[in-house]
Design an enzyme around this catalytic site. Structure first.
Site, short mmCIF file in Angstrom:
data_model
loop_
_atom_site.label_atom_id
_atom_site.label_comp_id
_atom_site.label_asym_id
_atom_site.label_seq_id
_atom_site.Cartn_x
_atom_site.Cartn_y
_atom_site.Cartn_z
N SER A 260 -97.81 67.36 -9.20
CA SER A 260 -97.75 66.81 -7.86
C SER A 260 -97.73 67.99 -6.89
CB SER A 260 -96.51 65.92 -7.70
OG SER A 260 -95.34 66.61 -8.08
N ASP A 261 -97.45 67.73 -5.64
CA ASP A 261 -97.49 68.80 -4.64
C ASP A 261 -96.30 69.74 -4.79
OD1 ASP A 261 -99.85 67.92 -2.78
OD2 ASP A 261 -98.71 66.11 -3.20
N GLN B 124 -87.62 62.08 -7.97
CA GLN B 124 -88.44 61.92 -6.78
C GLN B 124 -88.48 60.46 -6.34
OE1 GLN B 124 -92.22 63.39 -8.30
NE2 GLN B 124 -91.76 62.32 -10.21
N ASP C 219 -101.49 69.12 -14.30
CA ASP C 219 -101.75 68.09 -13.30
C ASP C 219 -100.44 67.83 -12.56
OD1 ASP C 219 -102.60 65.97 -11.79
OD2 ASP C 219 -102.50 64.51 -13.43
N GLU D 296 -94.50 65.11 -19.47
CA GLU D 296 -94.17 64.63 -18.12
C GLU D 296 -92.65 64.55 -18.00
OE1 GLU D 296 -93.58 63.25 -14.55
OE2 GLU D 296 -95.68 63.59 -15.14
N TYR E 16 -110.80 63.39 -9.17
CA TYR E 16 -109.80 64.42 -9.49
C TYR E 16 -109.61 64.52 -11.00
CZ TYR E 16 -105.22 66.66 -9.93
OH TYR E 16 -104.19 67.48 -10.29
N ASP F 278 -89.32 68.75 -19.76
CA ASP F 278 -89.66 69.79 -18.79
C ASP F 278 -90.78 70.66 -19.36
OD1 ASP F 278 -89.26 72.78 -17.91
OD2 ASP F 278 -88.38 71.57 -16.31
N GLY F 279 -91.86 70.81 -18.61
CA GLY F 279 -93.01 71.56 -19.09
C GLY F 279 -92.70 73.00 -19.45
N ASP G 232 -99.41 59.67 -14.72
CA ASP G 232 -100.18 58.44 -14.52
C ASP G 232 -101.15 58.18 -15.67
OD1 ASP G 232 -102.54 60.11 -13.90
OD2 ASP G 232 -101.53 60.45 -11.99
#
Length: 295
Positions: A163-164, A37, A161, A112, A67, A143-144, A92
């Site tokens: 991202s979009d 990304q 958690d 992550e 959040y 990879d989760g 993060d």
């Protein structure tokens, strides 16, 4: 940068048609295209340091805690004994920072996929990345999906958690992902996933709650107010393997002293309960979805 006005970052994306959120930028701290990304780190005039992934604001120094605390403590305080926790995403470090505060949590696996988000957060977002410093945290760059496939009936709580729903996070918004989480949970386990905003994205929010309801014995949709997210609101889909779980009334309720000792700035027991009080149009949409699933 500079798409609407020189010196300003504007969040322009197909996920938010017809609208934009803008912030005045003092300095571009970092910009790169990782394997997964586009990563942009900004120092802004009003919101401090800001992390942007693929053009979407992920967190700001100004309001990130609203959040991080909610996605962490809504599930943790709904579980009677959350000893083993898995965090998927959250590069993060903010969620890890909060989860590590829970006195009953013994082990936290953090997965992550993008190591560059982790490294850049350590450099530019140390107030969040401090979560990685906890001895409870085991950090995995992976990879989760693949990571969870190796763990059956292992975790008490799984927090996603993400991202979009673009780029590497798309798969985390599918029903198959919730089924995978279910297999990775111990009896009575609970999940909590970022579930979009109901303002303009009601279909997505309803879909996430529906995935939970189709897979888990108990499901709910909760909300938090985050000023820099679309329309200032973000949702969470929660699911529990225990049909007796009452998400609206947390098992563990904090005193004011406990809250202050944990350095919480948003979460309170009252906020927890209120998070499940939804506007009428959202309640109606969820009820309609339930009726359709029963046909």
């Amino acid at each position: 940068m500079d798409k609407l006005k020189t010196g300003w970052f504007s969040e322009l994306t197909d996920l938010l048609p017809g609208r934009s959120f803008s912030m005045e930028v003092e300095q571009v701290l970092h910009q790169e295209q990782s394997k997964y990304q586009e990563i942009l780190v900004l120092k802004t005039k009003s919101h401090g340091v800001v992390l942007v992934l693929d053009g979407m604001i992920q967190c700001t120094e100004f309001d990130e805690y609203s959040y991080q605390e909610m996605i962490s403590f809504l599930p943790l305080f709904s579980h009677p004994k959350p000893q083993r926790v898995l965090i998927v995403g959250g590069g993060d470090g903010g969620v890890a920072r909060e989860v590590a505060k829970h006195p009953l949590v013994e082990t936290i696996d953090q997965v992550e996929i993008d190591d560059r988000v982790i490294e850049l957060s350590k450099k530019y977002l140390p107030f969040m990345a401090e979560g990685f410093n906890s001895p409870k945290v085991n950090l995995h760059v992976a990879d989760g999906f693949k990571f969870m496939e190796k763990h059956t009936q292992y975790y008490d709580v799984i927090i996603t958690d993400s991202s979009d729903p673009i780029g590497p996070a798309v798969s985390l918004f599918q029903k198959s992902y919730f089924e995978l989480m279910k297999r990775a949970l111990r009896p009575g386990g609970i999940v909590c996933s970022q579930a979009d905003t109901f303002w303009g994205h009601l279909k997505n929010a309803t879909s996430m709650r529906n995935h939970c309801k189709a897979v888990f014995a108990r499901a709910a949709y909760a909300t938090s107010y985050v000023s820099t997210y679309p329309a200032g609101q973000i949702g969470f889909a929660l699911g529990s393997l225990d049909e007796n779980t009452d998400f609206k009334n947390p098992v563990y309720q904090l005193t004011d002293k406990q809250r202050k000792d944990m350095k919480l700035r948003y979460y309170t027991t009252d906020i927890h309960k209120a998070a499940f009080a939804l506007p009428a149009f959202v309640v109606d949409a969820l009820d309609e979805a339930d009726a359709e699933s029963n046909l």
